[in-house]
Design an enzyme around this catalytic site. Structure first.
Site, PDB file in Angstrom:
ATOM      1  N   GLU A 173       0.829  -1.220   0.000  1.00 15.50           N
ATOM      2  CA  GLU A 173       0.000   0.000   0.000  1.00 15.50           C
ATOM      3  C   GLU A 173       0.855   1.259   0.000  1.00 15.50           C
ATOM      4  O   GLU A 173       0.479   2.268   0.575  1.00 15.50           O
ATOM      5  CB  GLU A 173      -0.930   0.029   1.217  1.00 15.50           C
TER       6      GLU A 173
HETATM    7  C1  LIG Z   1       2.671  -9.395  -0.272  1.00 15.83           C
HETATM    8  C2  LIG Z   1       2.447  -8.218  -1.161  1.00 15.83           C
HETATM    9  C3  LIG Z   1       1.148  -7.871  -1.532  1.00 15.83           C
HETATM   10  C4  LIG Z   1       0.919  -6.795  -2.393  1.00 15.83           C
HETATM   11  N1  LIG Z   1      -0.358  -6.510  -2.826  1.00 15.83           N
HETATM   12  C5  LIG Z   1      -0.525  -5.617  -3.846  1.00 15.83           C
HETATM   13  C6  LIG Z   1      -1.808  -5.464  -4.492  1.00 15.83           C
HETATM   14  O1  LIG Z   1      -2.801  -6.081  -4.102  1.00 15.83           O
HETATM   15  N2  LIG Z   1      -1.881  -4.621  -5.558  1.00 15.83           N
HETATM   16  C7  LIG Z   1      -0.813  -3.930  -6.018  1.00 15.83           C
HETATM   17  O2  LIG Z   1      -0.949  -3.219  -7.002  1.00 15.83           O
HETATM   18  N3  LIG Z   1       0.414  -4.035  -5.414  1.00 15.83           N
HETATM   19  C8  LIG Z   1       0.571  -4.864  -4.361  1.00 15.83           C
HETATM   20  N4  LIG Z   1       1.809  -5.002  -3.754  1.00 15.83           N
HETATM   21  C9  LIG Z   1       2.909  -4.160  -4.209  1.00 15.83           C
HETATM   22  C10 LIG Z   1       3.341  -3.143  -3.162  1.00 15.83           C
HETATM   23  O3  LIG Z   1       2.364  -2.159  -2.998  1.00 15.83           O
HETATM   24  C11 LIG Z   1       4.713  -2.595  -3.604  1.00 15.83           C
HETATM   25  O4  LIG Z   1       5.640  -3.649  -3.442  1.00 15.83           O
HETATM   26  C12 LIG Z   1       5.143  -1.377  -2.802  1.00 15.83           C
HETATM   27  O5  LIG Z   1       4.281  -0.300  -3.057  1.00 15.83           O
HETATM   28  C13 LIG Z   1       6.578  -0.960  -3.111  1.00 15.83           C
HETATM   29  O6  LIG Z   1       6.853  -0.987  -4.485  1.00 15.83           O
HETATM   30  P1  LIG Z   1       8.130  -1.780  -5.005  1.00 15.83           P
HETATM   31  O7  LIG Z   1       8.112  -3.132  -4.395  1.00 15.83           O
HETATM   32  O8  LIG Z   1       8.184  -1.710  -6.483  1.00 15.83           O
HETATM   33  O9  LIG Z   1       9.362  -1.007  -4.396  1.00 15.83           O
HETATM   34  P2  LIG Z   1      10.132   0.237  -5.056  1.00 15.83           P
HETATM   35  O10 LIG Z   1       9.146   1.216  -5.582  1.00 15.83           O
HETATM   36  O11 LIG Z   1      11.148  -0.274  -5.985  1.00 15.83           O
HETATM   37  O12 LIG Z   1      10.850   0.865  -3.795  1.00 15.83           O
HETATM   38  C14 LIG Z   1      12.054   0.322  -3.235  1.00 15.83           C
HETATM   39  C15 LIG Z   1      12.491   1.198  -2.048  1.00 15.83           C
HETATM   40  O13 LIG Z   1      12.786   2.514  -2.513  1.00 15.83           O
HETATM   41  C16 LIG Z   1      12.023   3.468  -1.790  1.00 15.83           C
HETATM   42  N5  LIG Z   1      11.655   4.560  -2.697  1.00 15.83           N
HETATM   43  C17 LIG Z   1      11.127   4.479  -3.939  1.00 15.83           C
HETATM   44  N6  LIG Z   1      10.933   5.711  -4.431  1.00 15.83           N
HETATM   45  C18 LIG Z   1      11.321   6.596  -3.502  1.00 15.83           C
HETATM   46  C19 LIG Z   1      11.352   8.020  -3.419  1.00 15.83           C
HETATM   47  N7  LIG Z   1      10.890   8.798  -4.389  1.00 15.83           N
HETATM   48  N8  LIG Z   1      11.827   8.584  -2.301  1.00 15.83           N
HETATM   49  C20 LIG Z   1      12.255   7.826  -1.264  1.00 15.83           C
HETATM   50  N9  LIG Z   1      12.242   6.470  -1.290  1.00 15.83           N
HETATM   51  C21 LIG Z   1      11.788   5.866  -2.395  1.00 15.83           C
HETATM   52  C22 LIG Z   1      10.808   2.702  -1.270  1.00 15.83           C
HETATM   53  O14 LIG Z   1      10.251   3.294  -0.104  1.00 15.83           O
HETATM   54  C23 LIG Z   1      11.417   1.341  -0.984  1.00 15.83           C
HETATM   55  O15 LIG Z   1      12.005   1.325   0.282  1.00 15.83           O
HETATM   56  C24 LIG Z   1       2.035  -6.037  -2.867  1.00 15.83           C
HETATM   57  C25 LIG Z   1       3.329  -6.378  -2.460  1.00 15.83           C
HETATM   58  C26 LIG Z   1       3.547  -7.459  -1.642  1.00 15.83           C
HETATM   59  C27 LIG Z   1       4.956  -7.831  -1.288  1.00 15.83           C
END
Ligand SMILES: Cc1cc2nc3c(=O)[nH]c(=O)nc-3n(C[C@H](O)[C@H](O)[C@H](O)COP(=O)(O)OP(=O)(O)OC[C@H]3O[C@@H](n4cnc5c(N)ncnc54)[C@H](O)[C@@H]3O)c2cc1C
Length: 599
Positions: free
Chosen positions: A441
């Site tokens: 989220e």
């Molecule tokens: C079990 C599980 C269930 C999920 N369910 C859903 C779902 O139902 N629907 C859906 O659409 N998604 C879902 N997700 C996805 C989830 O919302 C994302 O994994 C999450 O929002 C983070 O995105 P990412 O994994 O691509 O990390 P990234 O965006 O790659 O981020 C990696 C790190 O960099 C940091 N970061 C990125 N950009 C910035 C910035 N501008 N400034 C500072 N820090 C930054 C982040 O905080 C994080 O620590 C789910 C994920 C999991 C693991």
């Protein structure tokens, strides 16, 4: 393993005494017709039974068995399907749903307490219906009448469920990068193609259809987030309320995860699947935010539920486990060893978890109250104020509750010593299950950026001023009220005054530096934590005044305990606000100093 005991006494006290729901709901015609405090208590009692007797018994077995994928078919653990049918038959899926489409129209203040008990009992199970409820909100707010009347009744009834499809392999936080395409077709609908990952409940066997809310881009879309549109894409096409043909939606695999193992986290493929536009083209992210804001509060509540369960387990174990002699009046001199509950450090752990949970529960209700005012009130001024508070406080709730939720589950586990690390006691599962709540989220880092950037800096602190004025109004009311000379309360209000003055000053500092993006980004989490503790000081003053008032007519020990936990919060937890404040004041020079290649 500890059995979940629904915290109904605390919930009832908060609703009736602290938030005075009878007069609140009486003042809002749409709610006055639907609910009063007595009905709310009866509903919560039933919900508590549902959580503790139907859903909690599947928590451990669900974790052991996990969701399974076989050639595109996802099977939930034994018992989930039957439990979901009972959940659906009880109408719980439509608790806060729109009565026009078969929902019960209950206030969110009831919804957050219901969600908390469900998450405490079984986070994996609870994710399936909460995702559906969030999708219903977005559909109801932005969908056409045809889509609403076709889908909402079936979603509320549990005949179908829903998912939220945002994330793609290369696009998580930065949704402007998504590649899923939506091409208009000759039928007036759209052909949706692309791959989404990490989709909670994207595929499962709980019911007959799944309605996906999918972010995608039209061929002529503007670049970045402005080009995103929102589509409703059913797994199986629907005509006249009947399922027709499969819609080329398939589940490529499910993830193997640290926790919430019974929740299916799916890779979803859409191959020219028929989709229907929700809201305006290019406004998809704004429409999706209706769902995301709901889910953010809901995920915050996952933190409270898991924290509550961990506290209950820890408190029970600490009264039973005999280790070491205690000191002072709490010890039993006739025994070789005392129960560990007598030891200061064990009490510190349990009280921290309890104060985290109870502070979060009160704050969740405070936000839910604003959501109810914004949705149901006929007073434009009230709605405006509530809308500001919701925008400002939702990211605080999501991040702060889930950080505290992890802290509380770890503390609960720690109380068990080595046994906390062993599966059979259930404490390690709580730690694993709650951990994801800090990540999905929108990570807690992103919540903090939302708070400091969009909710504070972008509007020059206007929403913050609404909150600060609300707290100060409450302090003024206390100072001119009947309890102004109560020494216990006066001590707490002195702390609250200091906390809100300090947050005002910090917010001014943040605003003065807001032209520097690194200052916002690097300080965001510490600012959110300072904000969280100050908000909890507000909550503890509110609950304490109500406890003192209730003591006039009752000697229920619960009331005195409430004050003791409040005093613990002010003495031992609120000082953390200053540490976070000092970190923000120090600025980000030390954070940005090291070159990238030195990491
Ligand atoms: C079990 C599980 C269930 C999920 N369910 C859903 C779902 O139902 N629907 C859906 O659409 N998604 C879902 N997700 C996805 C989830 O919302 C994302 O994994 C999450 O929002 C983070 O995105 P990412 O994994 O691509 O990390 P990234 O965006 O790659 O981020 C990696 C790190 O960099 C940091 N970061 C990125 N950009 C910035 C910035 N501008 N400034 C500072 N820090 C930054 C982040 O905080 C994080 O620590 C789910 C994920 C999991 C693991």
């Amino acid at each position: 393993m500890t059995e979940f005991k629904p915290p109904l006494e605390d919930m009832s006290f908060l609703l009736k005494n602290v938030f005075n729901v009878d007069s609140l709901w009486q003042g809002i015609p749409a709610l006055a017709e639907t609910v009063d405090a007595e009905t709310a208590e009866a509903i919560l009692e039933e919900a508590g039974k549902l959580a503790s007797t139907l859903v909690a018994p599947l928590n451990r077995s669900g974790d052991e068995e996990g969701a399974k994928w076989d050639n595109g078919v996802v099977t939930t653990p034994a018992g989930f399907k039957e439990a979901f049918a009972t959940f659906a038959e009880g109408g719980w899926g439509g608790l806060c749903g729109d009565p026009e489409f078969g929902g019960m129209g209950m206030p969110k203040m009831l919804g957050v307490l219901f969600d908390e008990m469900m998450y405490a009992a079984n986070s994996s199970f609870t994710l399936y219906p909460t995702l559906t409820s969030g999708a219903c909100l977005a559909l109801n707010a932005h969908g056409t009448d045809e889509l609403r009347s076709q889908y909402l009744p079936n979603l509320y009834s549990g005949r179908w469920s829903a998912s939220m499809c945002l994330t793609e392999p290369h696009s998580g936080t930065d949704l402007g990068l998504i590649r899923t395409k939506a091409v208009p077709n000759s039928e007036g609908s759209y052909d949706i193609s692309g791959t989404k990952i990490f989709i909670t409940g994207g595929e499962h066997d709980l019911n007959e259809n799944i309605v996906h809310l999918v972010l995608a881009k039209l061929p002529d879309a503007a670049p970045g987030a402005r080009g995103i549109s929102l589509f409703l894409v059913p797994k199986i096409n629907v005509e006249n309320d009947q399922l027709t043909t499969p819609n080329n939606v398939s589940c490529g695999s499910i993830e193997h995860k640290m926790g919430i193992k019974a929740s299916a986290t799916c890779v979803m493929n859409f191959d020219e699947s028929k989709g229907f536009l929700i809201g305006e083209a290019g406004k998809g992210l704004a429409c999706m935010f209706t769902m995301m804001n709901y889910e953010r509060l809901s995920i915050g509540i996952q933190g409270i539920g898991c924290g509550e369960m961990a506290y209950q387990g820890g408190a029970e174990y600490a009264k039973d486990r005999l280790q070491s002699k205690g000191v002072g009046p709490l010890r039993d001199k006739s025994k070789d060893a005392d129960p560990i509950i007598v030891h200061g450090d064990v009490r510190r752990m349990l009280l921290t978890a309890r104060a985290n949970n109870e502070g979060s529960r009160a704050f969740a209700l405070y936000i839910a109250k604003q959501l109810d005012i914004a949705k149901f009130s006929e007073d434009a001024g009230e709605v405006k104020q509530a809308t500001s508070l919701i925008a400002l406080l939702t990211p605080v709730a999501k991040a702060f509750f889930t950080d505290l939720g992890l802290e509380s589950t770890i503390l609960g586990q720690q109380v068990y010593g080595g046994h906390g690390y062993i599966r059979e006691w259930g404490m390690e599962q709580l730690v694993r299950d709650v951990r994801i709540a800090q990540i999905y989220e929108g990570t807690n880092g992103i919540q903090a950026l939302d708070l400091i950037g969009r909710k504070v800096a972008a509007n020059q602190g206007q929403d913050y001023q609404v909150f600060s004025a609300e707290v100060k109004g409450f302090i003024n009311q206390f100072e001119s009220g009947a309890h102004a000379n109560n020494p216990r309360l006066t001590a707490m209000f002195t702390e609250l005054k200091g906390a809100i003055d300090s947050l005002d000053e910090l917010t001014e500092l943040v605003l003065s530096r807001s032209s520097d993006g690194n200052e916002l980004n690097g300080n965001a989490v510490d600012y959110l934590n300072a904000f969280g503790y100050a908000s909890f000081a507000f909550m503890w003053c509110m609950t304490s005044v109500s406890a003192v008032e209730a003591q006039a007519d009752s000697d229920n020990p619960y009331l005195e305990n409430k004050l003791v936990v409040a005093e613990f919060f002010f003495a031992r937890l609120l000082p953390k606000q200053q540490a976070y404040t000092n970190a923000v004041k120090a600025g980000v020079t030390s954070i940005m100093a090291m070159p990238n290649d030195m990491f």
